[in-house]
Structures are given as C-alpha cells and as structure tokens.
Enzyme design. Structure first.
Site, PDB file in Angstrom:
ATOM      1  N   CYS A 142     -76.673  34.111 -55.500  1.00  0.00           N
ATOM      2  CA  CYS A 142     -76.732  35.406 -56.180  1.00  0.00           C
ATOM      3  C   CYS A 142     -76.015  36.474 -55.367  1.00  0.00           C
ATOM      4  O   CYS A 142     -76.581  37.042 -54.427  1.00  0.00           O
ATOM      5  CB  CYS A 142     -78.187  35.803 -56.417  1.00  0.00           C
ATOM      6  SG  CYS A 142     -78.334  37.416 -57.193  1.00  0.00           S
ATOM      7  N   CYS A 145     -77.655  39.884 -55.440  1.00  0.00           N
ATOM      8  CA  CYS A 145     -78.882  40.013 -54.634  1.00  0.00           C
ATOM      9  C   CYS A 145     -78.550  40.077 -53.140  1.00  0.00           C
ATOM     10  O   CYS A 145     -79.148  40.848 -52.401  1.00  0.00           O
ATOM     11  CB  CYS A 145     -79.813  38.826 -54.835  1.00  0.00           C
ATOM     12  SG  CYS A 145     -79.956  38.237 -56.511  1.00  0.00           S
ATOM     13  N   ASP A 146     -77.621  39.226 -52.696  1.00  0.00           N
ATOM     14  CA  ASP A 146     -77.435  39.023 -51.255  1.00  0.00           C
ATOM     15  C   ASP A 146     -76.094  39.503 -50.704  1.00  0.00           C
ATOM     16  O   ASP A 146     -75.825  39.325 -49.518  1.00  0.00           O
ATOM     17  CB  ASP A 146     -77.598  37.517 -50.937  1.00  0.00           C
ATOM     18  CG  ASP A 146     -78.991  37.023 -51.279  1.00  0.00           C
ATOM     19  OD1 ASP A 146     -79.935  37.802 -51.114  1.00  0.00           O
ATOM     20  OD2 ASP A 146     -79.123  35.871 -51.733  1.00  0.00           O
TER      21      ASP A 146
END
Ligand code: NDP
Length: 323
Positions: A142, A145-146
């Site tokens: 992701c 997300c990261d």
C-alpha cells in the site's frame, strides 16, 4: 419492510464488505427500507480507501480522493438507515436458508434472508518467505499507507499494470529513485499511465525481471533484492530499502469454496451479473457484486453498478418470498 426489533431477529439483508460495491448495495437497500447490515470486513472501505486520486468516477471533473469518495458513500448509506458493523464473516452454510452468519468465537451469529457478497479482492503478494518476513519492515502493498516511510530512499515497485504505475508515480513524492520491476517484457498498464511513468525522471524500468529474494531478513529491514533476468538467466542484486507490491489482487472468496461456483482464480462466477450458483444451480437470496465477481473490469464505477443490481435483486427476492 424490515422488523429488526432484537439482535436475534432475522434480517432482510446483510452485505459483506464496505467497498464501493457493498456501500452502493447498502444505499439502495437502505432506500428500499430494508435496514441493511453491512459487515465492514478486514479492509473497511475496500480498495478505494487506500488509493489516492480517482480520476474516472463520473461526476468528479477534477477527480476525487478515494477515501473521500468512500466516506461520502458511507454517509449516504447511513443517512437512509444502513447499519455498519466492524466484523467479518468467518463461515456460513449456504445450504440452509435463512442463512446464519458465523462472525467468530464469542460473537452472536446473524440470521438473514438474503446475503450480498461484496467482499472484494486484496493485494497479491509474491509469496517469497523473505517477502513475507519483511512485511511491515520495508515491504508493503500500500503505497498510500506507507509511502511516507520511503522518504529519501531508493525503492522498488513490482508490477507492470496500472496499479504499479500509480504506486511508482505516487512514491516519487518521497523516494529519491524508484525502480519498477516487471516480470514480463510487455507492460499491462494503460498507455496514459505508462507514458506518465516513463516521462518521470526518478523512475527507472526493469522488464523481464523477477525477484527471487528480498534481502535483509536478518536485519529486519529491506537491504536489497536478488533479481533474475528471465531472458538471459543472469542474476543481480539491486540495493533498495523499500519494496512495494503492485501486482494485482486476489478475490476474498475463501469461505465460499465448495459452496459457490468459482473460477480457477477464485472469483465468484455469476450469471446475469449478480447471481452466483452452486454446481450450476441458483443459490436463493445470495448475490455477488464488485471485484469478488469481476475479474475483467474491476473499476469503482462497475463495482457500484453491480452493487446497485444486487440490492435491486434483494428487493425482488424478498417481494417474491412474501416480505
Ligand atoms: P493487473 O492485473 O492489470 O496487473 C498486474 C501486474 O502484476 C501485471 O504486470 C502482472 O504481470 C504482474 N504480476 C502478477 N502476479 C505477479 C507475480 N506473482 N510476480 C510478478 N508480477 C506479477 O492489475 P492492476 O492492479 O495493475 O490493475 C487492475 C485493474 O485496475 C486494471 O483494470 C487497471 O486498469 C485498473 N486500475 C486503474 C487505475 C487508474 O485508472 N488510475 C489505477 C490502478 C488500477 P504479467 O503482465 O506478467 O501477468
């Protein structure tokens, strides 16, 4: 129509999944006064909630952020009476109607006359032991997300489709260099996405290349990749400190193995868009929509479309069965 007076009452409809398909089904079912219960699943909001700009959803000329789009759908469903629950289906016997949904130990089962399966698909992994060991330590599926953790680093993205291009482009905001690794010679991405990635000076391409190992397991952080050129057979190492997977998705239909007809990759086979079958026979009151039954289009708008169809079929089924 629905008479949910106690938690043990049989519901008219339960929707599995809270992505674009599930929430659209919830909006339609709620507007039909069916008081749908949405089990949000392992990944609430589905894939849209972890994407960035959605440019192809009709009605948003400038695009819309995925999480905003999904939050709006959620509010729309709630406004008409949908109930959302942080839970996921552990098992169900589709041979016994009304259906009893088992939500796991210590949780009350839920009975329902109809079931809308909108459990979508989750990110695919390479399946290498070293990759699995380093998830959360420099391996991620992701980018949204990261991505931040890749700040100032040289990183790699695996895949050759639109997801990989989107991730690579997004990650150039953080990383100093992005190497895109595609196992095939040809890229599956759309021309427009591929051209954008090619034009970006921080993105470098490696095609006909597979990852054999992610290095750094002992240090608990990604140190590099062991690569193999699939044409020459030559092996090499690429020093990177973050690895993102962008290699597509697998359908979340495990609990329906043996109960519904699935295709060889595990997607639910549907007839007339949203009707699953078991050994070719219809399954009463069960409908499937979104990515769980769509390996061809996999778009937010097509997921919404089949979500709508599933909810309309729920209404029809309940009417035909005297509700
Ligand atoms: P795709 O199925 O299109 O592409 C998957 C990619 O991953 C392929 O390059 C495939 O390689 C590779 N791959 C699969 N398994 C492995 C493996 N085990 N090891 C290495 N490589 C692997 O998936 P996407 O998620 O990219 O796209 C899905 C759909 O969503 C598409 O329709 C796409 O257009 C759409 N989409 C649209 C976006 C947008 O419009 N902004 C953004 C993201 C997705 P190979 O070709 O060799 O099989």
């Amino acid at each position: 129509m629905s008479e949910i007076t106690s938690p043990n009452a049989t519901r008219d409809t339960v929707i599995l999944g809270s992505g674009c398909a599930g929430l659209t089904a919830a909006i339609y079912a709620a507007r039909a006064n069916l008081k749908p219960l949405v089990l949000e699943g392992h990944e609430p909001g589905g894939q849209l909630s972890i994407t960035t700009l959605v440019e192809n959803f009709p009605g948003w000329p400038e695009g819309v952020q995925g999480p905003e789009l999904i939050e709006n759908m959620k509010q729309q469903a709630i406004r008409f009476g949908a109930e959302l629950k942080m839970a996921h289906l552990v098992s169900v016997d589709l041979g016994k109607h009304p259906y009893e949904l088992n939500l796991g130990p210590g949780k009350d089962p839920i009975r329902t006359r109809t079931l809308v399966i909108a459990s979508g698909a989750s990110a695919r992994w390479l399946g290498l032991p070293s990759e699995q060991a380093l998830i959360g330590h420099g391996v991620s599926s992701c980018a949204t997300c990261d991505g931040f953790f890749a700040s100032g680093k040289q990183i790699a993205v695996i895949g050759g489709g639109d997801s990989a291009m989107e991730e690579a482009l997004f990650l150039t905001r953080f990383a100093t260099k992005v190497t895109l690794i595609n196992r095939s010679e040809r890229f599956r991405a759309s021309r427009i996405m591929l051209d954008r990635a090619i034009a970006h000076p921080a993105i470098q391409f490696l095609s006909s290349t597979v990852v054999e190992e992610v290095l750094g397991v002992e240090d608990k952080e990604v140190r590099g990749l062991k690569l193999r050129d699939t044409i020459s057979g030559e092996r090499s190492e690429l020093p990177v400190s973050f690895l993102f997977l962008g290699i597509g998705h697998v359908p979340n239909a495990k609990m329906f193995h043996g109960q519904l007809d699935l295709d060889p990759d595990g997607y639910i086979l549907t007839h007339g868009n949203v009707f699953p079958s078991h050994n070719g026979q219809p399954v009463p009151g069960v409908f499937a929509c979104g990515d769980i039954q769509d390996r061809r289009y996999r778009q937010a708008v097509t997921a919404a479309g089949t979500g709508c169809m599933a909810a309309l079929e729920v209404e029809k089924f309940l009417e035909e069965h005297g509700r």
